[in-house]
Design a protein around this motif. Structure first.
Motif, PDB file in Angstrom:
ATOM      1  N   GLY A 218      33.224-146.073  18.093  1.00 18.49           N
ATOM      2  CA  GLY A 218      32.020-145.646  18.367  1.00 18.49           C
ATOM      3  C   GLY A 218      31.524-144.226  18.882  1.00 18.49           C
TER       4      GLY A 218
ATOM      5  N   ILE B 236      30.233-141.456  21.366  1.00 22.57           N
ATOM      6  CA  ILE B 236      30.314-141.294  22.839  1.00 22.57           C
ATOM      7  C   ILE B 236      29.781-139.925  23.074  1.00 22.57           C
ATOM      8  CG2 ILE B 236      31.828-143.227  23.478  1.00 22.57           C
ATOM      9  CD1 ILE B 236      33.902-141.175  23.618  1.00 22.57           C
TER      10      ILE B 236
ATOM     11  N   VAL C 239      23.789-139.429  19.548  1.00 20.77           N
ATOM     12  CA  VAL C 239      24.223-140.798  19.460  1.00 20.77           C
ATOM     13  C   VAL C 239      23.089-141.578  19.284  1.00 20.77           C
ATOM     14  CG1 VAL C 239      25.382-142.467  20.737  1.00 20.77           C
ATOM     15  CG2 VAL C 239      26.032-140.198  21.111  1.00 20.77           C
TER      16      VAL C 239
ATOM     17  N   ARG D 116      22.279-145.777  19.089  1.00 14.83           N
ATOM     18  CA  ARG D 116      22.791-147.077  19.276  1.00 14.83           C
ATOM     19  C   ARG D 116      21.960-147.988  18.881  1.00 14.83           C
ATOM     20  NH1 ARG D 116      26.538-145.629  23.135  1.00 14.83           N
ATOM     21  NH2 ARG D 116      25.998-143.734  24.496  1.00 14.83           N
ATOM     22  N   ARG D 117      22.608-149.079  18.357  1.00  9.56           N
ATOM     23  CA  ARG D 117      21.961-150.297  17.640  1.00  9.56           C
ATOM     24  C   ARG D 117      22.623-151.471  18.073  1.00  9.56           C
ATOM     25  NH1 ARG D 117      22.491-146.781  13.048  1.00  9.56           N
ATOM     26  NH2 ARG D 117      20.324-145.947  12.468  1.00  9.56           N
ATOM     27  N   ASP D 118      21.873-152.366  18.354  1.00  7.00           N
ATOM     28  CA  ASP D 118      22.399-153.721  18.958  1.00  7.00           C
ATOM     29  C   ASP D 118      23.576-154.533  17.964  1.00  7.00           C
ATOM     30  OD1 ASP D 118      20.794-153.687  21.350  1.00  7.00           O
ATOM     31  OD2 ASP D 118      19.159-154.931  20.338  1.00  7.00           O
TER      32      ASP D 118
ATOM     33  N   THR E 203      26.290-153.200  16.961  1.00  2.98           N
ATOM     34  CA  THR E 203      27.434-152.322  15.858  1.00  2.98           C
ATOM     35  C   THR E 203      27.654-151.253  17.052  1.00  2.98           C
ATOM     36  OG1 THR E 203      25.353-151.099  15.231  1.00  2.98           O
ATOM     37  CG2 THR E 203      26.077-153.044  13.938  1.00  2.98           C
ATOM     38  N   PRO E 204      28.728-150.529  16.839  1.00  4.21           N
ATOM     39  CA  PRO E 204      29.154-149.305  17.525  1.00  4.21           C
ATOM     40  C   PRO E 204      28.031-148.304  17.317  1.00  4.21           C
ATOM     41  CG  PRO E 204      30.923-150.236  16.052  1.00  4.21           C
ATOM     42  CD  PRO E 204      29.958-151.002  15.782  1.00  4.21           C
ATOM     43  N   ALA E 205      27.969-147.452  18.308  1.00  4.40           N
ATOM     44  CA  ALA E 205      27.106-146.254  18.133  1.00  4.40           C
ATOM     45  C   ALA E 205      27.626-145.470  17.038  1.00  4.40           C
ATOM     46  CB  ALA E 205      27.306-145.651  19.548  1.00  4.40           C
ATOM     47  N   THR E 206      26.569-144.780  16.391  1.00  5.75           N
ATOM     48  CA  THR E 206      26.910-143.633  15.396  1.00  5.75           C
ATOM     49  C   THR E 206      26.392-142.434  15.765  1.00  5.75           C
ATOM     50  OG1 THR E 206      24.992-144.264  14.110  1.00  5.75           O
ATOM     51  CG2 THR E 206      27.085-145.453  13.563  1.00  5.75           C
TER      52      THR E 206
END
Length: 161
Positions: A83, A85, A109, A111-113, A115-118
């Motif tokens: 994910g 960082i 970055v 962030r979605r609940d 799932t890994p951050a994109t």
């Protein structure tokens, strides 16, 4: 005088105990002074430490090369994408030792609940043995694709304020 020394010792021991309770760790040692012999690590020792880390399992493993108050370096191996960082305060350099994949740097970055951050708006680069990527402090980054397990030498430098 004896009472003052006892009081000072009690305060010092209390401070040490409180820092351990508060979860604070010992600060890293200072970097070698200018003109000193520097730091040497034999490849065999690094490879042995990395092999031990790999044996413990996980999609990312690492072996510390050195840690000082100005920089740290590790040998890192990734077998899967990670994910996104960003590390405020540290500029990073990755020197690819082996493997092939895609690293994305810059952008934001997201962030979605669950799932890994994109990253949105970043730049993607295909990386392979011999490539270097420098990531400025606070910049988003991620290995979005791992075609062959990637091993890289990572340096993190304290960024000037």
């Amino acid at each position: 005088m004896k009472k003052s020394m006892s009081m000072a010792m009690a305060l010092l021991l209390s401070a040490v105990a409180l820092s351990k309770v508060a979860g604070q760790s010992t600060p890293p040692p200072p970097a070698p002074a200018p003109g000193s012999a520097g730091i040497f690590r034999a490849n065999a020792d690094l490879q042995a430490a990395l092999a031990q880390s790999i044996a413990a399992g996980g999609a990312v493993t690492s072996a510390s090369v050195t840690l000082t108050d100005q920089y740290r370096s590790s040998l890192v191996r990734r077998t899967e994408p990670n994910g996104a960082i960003a590390h405020p305060g540290n500029t990073e350099m990755h020197y690819i030792v082996e493997g092939v994949g895609t690293v994305v740097t810059g952008g934001t970055v997201v962030r979605r609940d669950g799932t890994p951050a994109t990253i949105t708006g970043g730049e993607a680069h295909r990386v392979a043995k011999g490539d270097i990527i420098i990531i400025p402090a606070g910049s988003a980054h991620m290995y979005s694709e791992v075609v062959e397990p990637i091993t890289y030498l990572e340096f993190r430098f304290v960024a000037p304020e």
